[in-house]
Design a protein around this motif. Structure first.
Motif, mmCIF file in Angstrom:
data_model
loop_
_atom_site.group_PDB
_atom_site.id
_atom_site.type_symbol
_atom_site.label_atom_id
_atom_site.label_comp_id
_atom_site.label_asym_id
_atom_site.label_seq_id
_atom_site.Cartn_x
_atom_site.Cartn_y
_atom_site.Cartn_z
ATOM 1 N N SER A 1 0.518 5.292 0.162
ATOM 2 C CA SER A 1 -0.406 6.390 0.460
ATOM 3 C C SER A 1 0.359 7.707 0.425
ATOM 4 N N CYS B 1 -3.353 0.313 -3.791
ATOM 5 C CA CYS B 1 -3.199 -0.996 -3.135
ATOM 6 C C CYS B 1 -2.819 -2.054 -4.178
ATOM 7 N N VAL C 1 0.851 -1.189 0.000
ATOM 8 C CA VAL C 1 0.000 0.000 0.000
ATOM 9 C C VAL C 1 0.887 1.240 0.000
ATOM 10 N N ARG D 1 -4.307 6.633 -2.364
ATOM 11 C CA ARG D 1 -3.794 5.379 -1.817
ATOM 12 C C ARG D 1 -3.942 4.293 -2.890
ATOM 13 N N TYR E 1 -10.201 6.232 0.735
ATOM 14 C CA TYR E 1 -9.112 7.050 1.292
ATOM 15 C C TYR E 1 -9.361 8.523 0.987
#
Length: 467
Positions: A389, A451, A387, A449, A444
């Protein structure tokens, strides 16, 4: 239905061969039991015949008919010897008949003619003794006149017993030989069918292995077709998008060239037009370079190796040390575990995402990038999630899928943010080639973000089949 079809290992037919084997084994046991029973029966009949012959010899001998004949010859006035002699003659006659029947049951037909003659002769002479005694003959004279030679009867019985013994032994030997032959045939059939079952089992196992291989090849073919379809779709998109994106800069170059011709005597204006034209050329060059990078990287087959994710991420972050320092960015990394992947391709994905996080920052706000890599559900060997971010300008929810299409730049003010829209499309292509997934987290807020889910060690065989 042919025999070969019966032997095919399918459905109920698969049990026919084992059933035949069971029947053949049952036949072996039955033959063995039958041979034993028949042998015992023959031996018992022979023993019975020996018993009858022994009894007949006794009835005929000095303890029987001859004995009573002698006693009556010496004491003709004692009638009990006559009756005992007659009774012995009847018994001997019955035993001769029984002995002939026993011999017949053993497969030997015979008639004891000498023995019957002796019995009949003694019976007739018993009747003559009283008359000859009355005629004045002495006991010695009577014995010489009436005595019979019973040696032939005894020899006849003994010879019959010898012949019966030979016959029974021959029959027993034949029965045992036939039993052995039947057992050998049954055993050979059992072995042959057992080998056949083993062969069929091996063939079935090989067929299953071949089917698994074929399924794996079909999966590979389906995956290849899917990638080709995706590639064709991407190429079609390229054809339209590139055509559109190249027309703009080319129009600008043409326009500025015309302006140069018109303002040829104005040096300052010509320089401005040349600068604008060069900017369009640079735009075209950047676009073409991005497309070439996509075709080289996006369609490359991954070469899977087991890699430690944290050192890989740290290497990528170190490549951005200069922009990190220039923008006063803060980058945090929390990563552990290993993945099965192409290190160069995954590095390129992380590089593109890191570049986006630092590039698409909010004005006046230093970038804050957080990278987390861990096993899903804390189960090592299943899947790993990476992930990334940031606190940048973010991606609207309605464009969460569109951003992964080639040459898509969704934010406004393109002059403020450079780029061609290839980075996320390239990332999706690489992640899909690894059997993983990449998406934008719609929930988010305060930035973007991304993933990524990638298979780990336990998915090696599955990945090999797909690739």
């Amino acid at each position: 239905m042919g025999f070969s079809n019966i032997l095919k290992p399918r459905g109920v037919q698969w049990f026919i061969v084992p059933l035949i084997i069971v029947l053949l084994i049952s036949v072996q046991f039955w033959v063995g039991a039958r041979v034993q029973a028949r042998t015992l029966d023959l031996r018992h009949s022979l023993n019975t015949t020996y018993g009858v012959a022994l009894e007949l010899t006794q009835v005929l001998g000095y303890g029987g008919l001859i004995h009573h004949f002698k006693n009556f010859l010496l004491r003709p006035d004692e009638i009990q010897y006559l009756e005992a002699g007659k009774e012995a003659a009847r018994t001997a006659d019955e035993l001769v008949w029984e002995l002939e029947q026993s011999a017949s049951s053993l497969g030997f037909e015979t008639t004891l003619s000498n023995t019957r003659s002796i019995i009949d002769g003694y019976s007739e002479r018993l009747q003559r003794i009283p008359g000859l005694v009355d005629s004045g003959m002495s006991a010695h004279q009577l014995d010489r006149a009436l005595r019979l030679d019973d040696r032939f009867a005894i020899q006849e019985i003994s010879s019959l017993l010898d012949q019966l013994s030979v016959s029974v032994n021959f029959q027993v030997e034949n029965i045992e030989t036939q039993g052995r032959i039947l057992n050998l045939v049954s055993l050979a059939g059992t072995i042959a069918l057992s080998l056949l079952i083993l062969t069929l089992f091996i063939q079935r196992r090989h067929r299953n292995e071949h089917m698994i291989s074929i399924d794996a090849l079909n999966e590979q073919l389906a995956a290849s077709n899917s990638r080709l379809t995706e590639a064709n779709t991407s190429l079609k998109q390229f054809a339209g998008i590139v055509s559109h994106d190249l027309k703009g800069p080319l129009r600008h170059i043409s326009l500025f060239n015309n302006q140069i011709l018109e303002d040829i005597d104005n040096g300052e204006m010509v320089r401005n037009h040349v600068c604008m034209s060069q900017a369009s050329v640079l735009r075209i060059t950047e676009l073409i370079s991005s497309l070439l990078d996509f075709t080289k990287t996006g369609f490359k087959q991954p070469e899977l190796i087991l890699i430690d994710i944290k050192p890989l991420i740290m290497d990528v972050v170190s490549e951005f040390q200069i922009p990190i320092d220039e923008t006063h960015a803060r980058v945090t990394v929390q990563a552990e575990g290993k993945i099965l992947a192409d290190a160069l391709l995954i590095r390129r994905v992380l590089h593109n995402l890191m570049d986006n996080s630092l590039k698409y920052m909010k004005t006046g706000l230093p970038p804050d990038v957080n990278i987390v890599a861990k096993y899903l559900d804390d189960l090592e060997g299943g899947a790993m999630q990476i992930v990334i971010s940031d606190n940048g300008i973010g991606i609207p929810c309605e464009h969460a899928q569109r951003v992964f299409e080639p040459l898509q730049r969704l934010h406004s003010g393109q002059a403020e943010y450079s780029g061609t829209g290839i980075g996320l499309s390239l990332a999706r292509t690489v992640v899909n080639a690894h059997g993983g997934q990449i998406k934008v987290d719609d929930d988010y807020r305060g930035g973007t973000r991304i993933c990524i889910t990638l298979p780990c060690q336990a998915n090696l065989k599955k990945l090999d089949a797909r690739i």
